[in-house]
Scaffold this motif. Structure first.
Motif, PDB file in Angstrom:
ATOM      1  N   GLY B 168       0.803  -1.222   0.000  1.00  0.00           N
ATOM      2  CA  GLY B 168       0.000   0.000   0.000  1.00  0.00           C
ATOM      3  C   GLY B 168       0.834   1.269   0.000  1.00  0.00           C
ATOM      4  N   SER B 169       2.131   1.156  -0.264  1.00  0.00           N
ATOM      5  CA  SER B 169       2.983   2.350  -0.245  1.00  0.00           C
ATOM      6  C   SER B 169       2.525   3.356  -1.296  1.00  0.00           C
ATOM      7  CB  SER B 169       4.448   1.969  -0.504  1.00  0.00           C
ATOM      8  OG  SER B 169       5.005   1.369   0.644  1.00  0.00           O
ATOM      9  N   ILE B 170       2.415   4.624  -0.865  1.00  0.00           N
ATOM     10  CA  ILE B 170       2.115   5.740  -1.760  1.00  0.00           C
ATOM     11  C   ILE B 170       3.422   6.494  -1.885  1.00  0.00           C
ATOM     12  CG2 ILE B 170       0.796   7.879  -1.994  1.00  0.00           C
ATOM     13  CD1 ILE B 170      -0.926   5.347  -2.205  1.00  0.00           C
ATOM     14  N   HIS B 171       4.002   6.485  -3.088  1.00  0.00           N
ATOM     15  CA  HIS B 171       5.338   7.044  -3.183  1.00  0.00           C
ATOM     16  C   HIS B 171       5.553   7.807  -4.480  1.00  0.00           C
ATOM     17  CE1 HIS B 171       6.515   2.613  -4.269  1.00  0.00           C
ATOM     18  NE2 HIS B 171       5.585   3.095  -5.036  1.00  0.00           N
ATOM     19  N   ILE B 172       6.685   8.492  -4.526  1.00  0.00           N
ATOM     20  CA  ILE B 172       7.045   9.245  -5.726  1.00  0.00           C
ATOM     21  C   ILE B 172       8.492   8.905  -6.086  1.00  0.00           C
ATOM     22  CG2 ILE B 172       5.411  11.133  -5.295  1.00  0.00           C
ATOM     23  CD1 ILE B 172       7.713  12.798  -4.185  1.00  0.00           C
ATOM     24  N   GLY B 173       8.769   8.900  -7.387  1.00  0.00           N
ATOM     25  CA  GLY B 173      10.122   8.639  -7.872  1.00  0.00           C
ATOM     26  C   GLY B 173      10.324   9.437  -9.143  1.00  0.00           C
TER      27      GLY B 173
END
Lengths: 351, 244
Positions: B168-173
């Motif tokens: 469920g990780s909400i991330h940006i890259g």
């Protein structure tokens, strides 16, 4: 109800079939047998459809026992020492594990994966049409993981047969693993394809159902090792920043952000899957048309498989007594000498 | 969608049982929307031998049965299809996805704020203000790559990827945002976690979010995570579906 009980197994042994298709657009890899031709051979020997669910036995071996009845099985693929109730038994033939008998499969001696097909196939609840175990996705039936001691598989009762069945090895080309250039061969320095084709590559220990890692001279990409993610296939040879290629296998990610210099052709995936860590391989570059010619020949070989199944000892042995013996669950290894196999040979799917 | 004089896509073999129809090589929303529109056009064409397709940022991967349709004739049919005008992909589904931001749920939130010289609240506000488009789902089951990240939040990937990040990780890259469903390795920056399962093998539908969907995020207190997580595990979507 007849059951096949798992006496010993490790995570490298799991239920696999022809794989899970149609959900790669949602990130779900196909999984399925690493060596589909060997799966098809094992299934043919027990009268199953070619890609029915069977037990993919990993390099370290496993043991199974029949409970509440007898179970007919066949083994194909990597060569390994196999015993039924303590007596050696050959691969590439059907045989019956009588109630309370144990089939013990030793470590692979040549190759990696063997397929233990069960008459009537493994029963389970398919997801996207497949029972194949995909540990990362938590999928697979009857268990969403590798088999463990204590697991029990519900199986069909054995059918009466006049004779057990055998088959000659499936045809498999020797020589280099054949690849088609691309889709991102233009991301590499011009010499890279020559390096891929002309040099030897050693299979690294850190290889698994997701990918086979190769060690050799670095393949360089002058524009860096990141591309905008695109789709992968089983057989994609992707090259991360280290320059060391990884051949993506059945449990691969469905998309990736590393350039892919070439792709292993479909019919050589199973052959590559049977390469052991530490062994060296070579690649050969072919065109799409040549690959299609090879794929057609391979498909014809597989289609002809049921016709090449022979009743073991149909001439030399008294059929009625053999049938009685089978139904009584007596080990049928005694008839080995009457088969096409050399006496005492432990024939596997790898010629 | 594609102008009549748009260059033809490149058709690249991916072995003997798949090919890639490549519309571009960069992260470009127009290219991505062309890929999704072409995917639908291919589906509508119902070409014998095509087994499944995988739309990505820049290309459409097509798995085919070479014994039914060979590379050369499939290539010709796809090129013929590519010169026809494409029907633009209209977004018909919008998902509102609850997120617990920061703290143990988003361990990189403060670092991202520091990198950009803004407060953690600003990062959350800008992330929540985004109107995202599901560019592709790939890599692992239910991993939704989103375009539409506020460019001021673009953050280079970590030099050392983490071997494991939570489900469920909400991330940006870089310039991308994503919803990751399963635990797995990641070099992206974790802003928060959602209880939503974009992939749940024991739920119908198994996959919640598809390429072409729209996504917005809203913050929920950490105290609500456990209850929402139980509901999601039990098969509730938890994400709210808004049909525009």
């Amino acid at each position: 109800m007849t059951m096949l009980a798992v006496i010993a197994a490790d995570p490298a042994t799991s239920v696999q079939d022809g794989g899970r298709h149609g959900a790669q657009r949602f990130g779900l890899s196909p999984s399925g047998a690493m060596d589909a031709a060997s799966l098809a051979l094992a299934n043919a020997l027990v009268g199953n459809p070619p890609l029915a669910a069977a037990i993919e036995v990993g390099p370290f071996g496993a043991a199974f026992a029949a409970r509440d009845g007898s179970v007919r099985v066949a083994l194909a693929g990597a060569q390994r020492h196999a015993t039924l109730a303590g007596a050696p038994i050959a691969a590439q033939r059907s045989f019956v594990i009588a109630e309370h008998e144990t089939l013990t499969l030793g470590p692979a001696r040549d190759g990696v994966f063997s397929y233990l097909a069960i008459e009537g196939a493994v029963h389970g609840v398919p997801v996207f049409g497949s029972l194949s175990v995909n540990v990362r996705a938590g999928l697979g039936s009857p268990f969403p993981r590798g088999l463990e001691a204590g697991d029990v598989l519900q199986v069909d009762d054995i059918r009466p047969l006049r004779s057990e069945r055998g088959a000659p090895p499936i045809h498999r080309d020797a020589g280099p693993i054949r690849v088609i250039a691309g889709p991102q061969d233009d991301e590499f320095e011009p010499a890279a394809m020559g390096v891929l084709i002309e040099r030897e590559w050693m299979l690294a220990a850190a290889s698994d159902r997701m990918g086979y890692r190769l060690e050799g001279p670095p393949l360089r990409h002058p524009n860096g090792h990141n591309i905008v993610s695109d789709g992968t296939v089983t057989g994609s040879i992707q090259v991360p920043g280290s320059g060391q290629p990884i051949v993506l296998m059945a449990d691969r990610g469905t998309t990736g952000g590393y350039p892919k210099i070439a792709t292993v052709i479909s019919i050589d995936i199973g052959r590559l899957a049977q390469v052991r860590p530490g062994q060296s391989i070579r690649f050969a570059l072919i065109g799409v048309e040549e690959a299609l010619r090879l794929a057609r020949r391979h498909a014809a070989d597989l289609a002809a498989l049921p016709g090449r199944i022979t009743e073991i000892g149909e001439i030399a042995l008294d059929v009625a007594s053999l049938q009685d013996a089978n139904l009584a669950g007596v080990a049928v290894s005694a008839v080995d000498a009457a088969t096409w196999q050399a006496p005492g040979a432990d024939a596997g799917g790898e010629p | 969608m594609t102008a009549p004089d748009a260059p033809l896509p490149r058709i690249l073999p991916c072995g003997d049982a798949a090919l890639t129809v490549e519309f571009g090589r960069s992260l470009d929303e127009t290219v991505n929307r062309t890929v999704l529109a072409f995917d639908r056009a291919v589906a509508a064409e119902a070409i014998a031998g095509i087994q499944e397709t995988v739309p990505t940022y820049r290309s459409l991967l097509i798995h085919y049965d070479a014994l039914t349709v060979d590379f050369g004739s499939l290539r010709q049919r796809l090129l013929a299809l590519a010169v026809k005008p494409l029907v633009p992909v209209a977004t018909t589904r919008r998902w509102r996805v609850p997120v617990v931001y920061g703290g143990d749920y988003g361990i990189d939130l403060d670092d991202v704020a520091r990198t950009h010289g803004i407060s953690a609240d600003d990062v959350v506000a800008r992330h929540m203000a985004g109107d995202y488009f599901v560019a592709m789902v790939g890599f692992t089951p239910g991993f939704a790559y989103l375009s539409g990240l506020d460019p001021t939040l673009a953050t280079s990937r970590r030099s050392e990827p983490r071997p494991s990040t939570p489900p469920g990780s909400i991330h940006i890259g870089g310039a991308q945002a994503a919803i990751q469903c399963l635990a797995g390795p990641s070099g992206w920056h974790l802003l928060g976690r959602t209880p939503v399962r974009t992939f749940h093998p024991r739920r119908a539908p198994v996959f919640l979010i598809a390429p072409g969907d729209a996504v917005t995020f809203y913050a929920v207190p950490a105290a609500e995570f456990a209850a929402l997580d139980r509901a999601a595990e039990a098969g509730e979507p938890v994400a709210e579906l808004v049909t525009p």
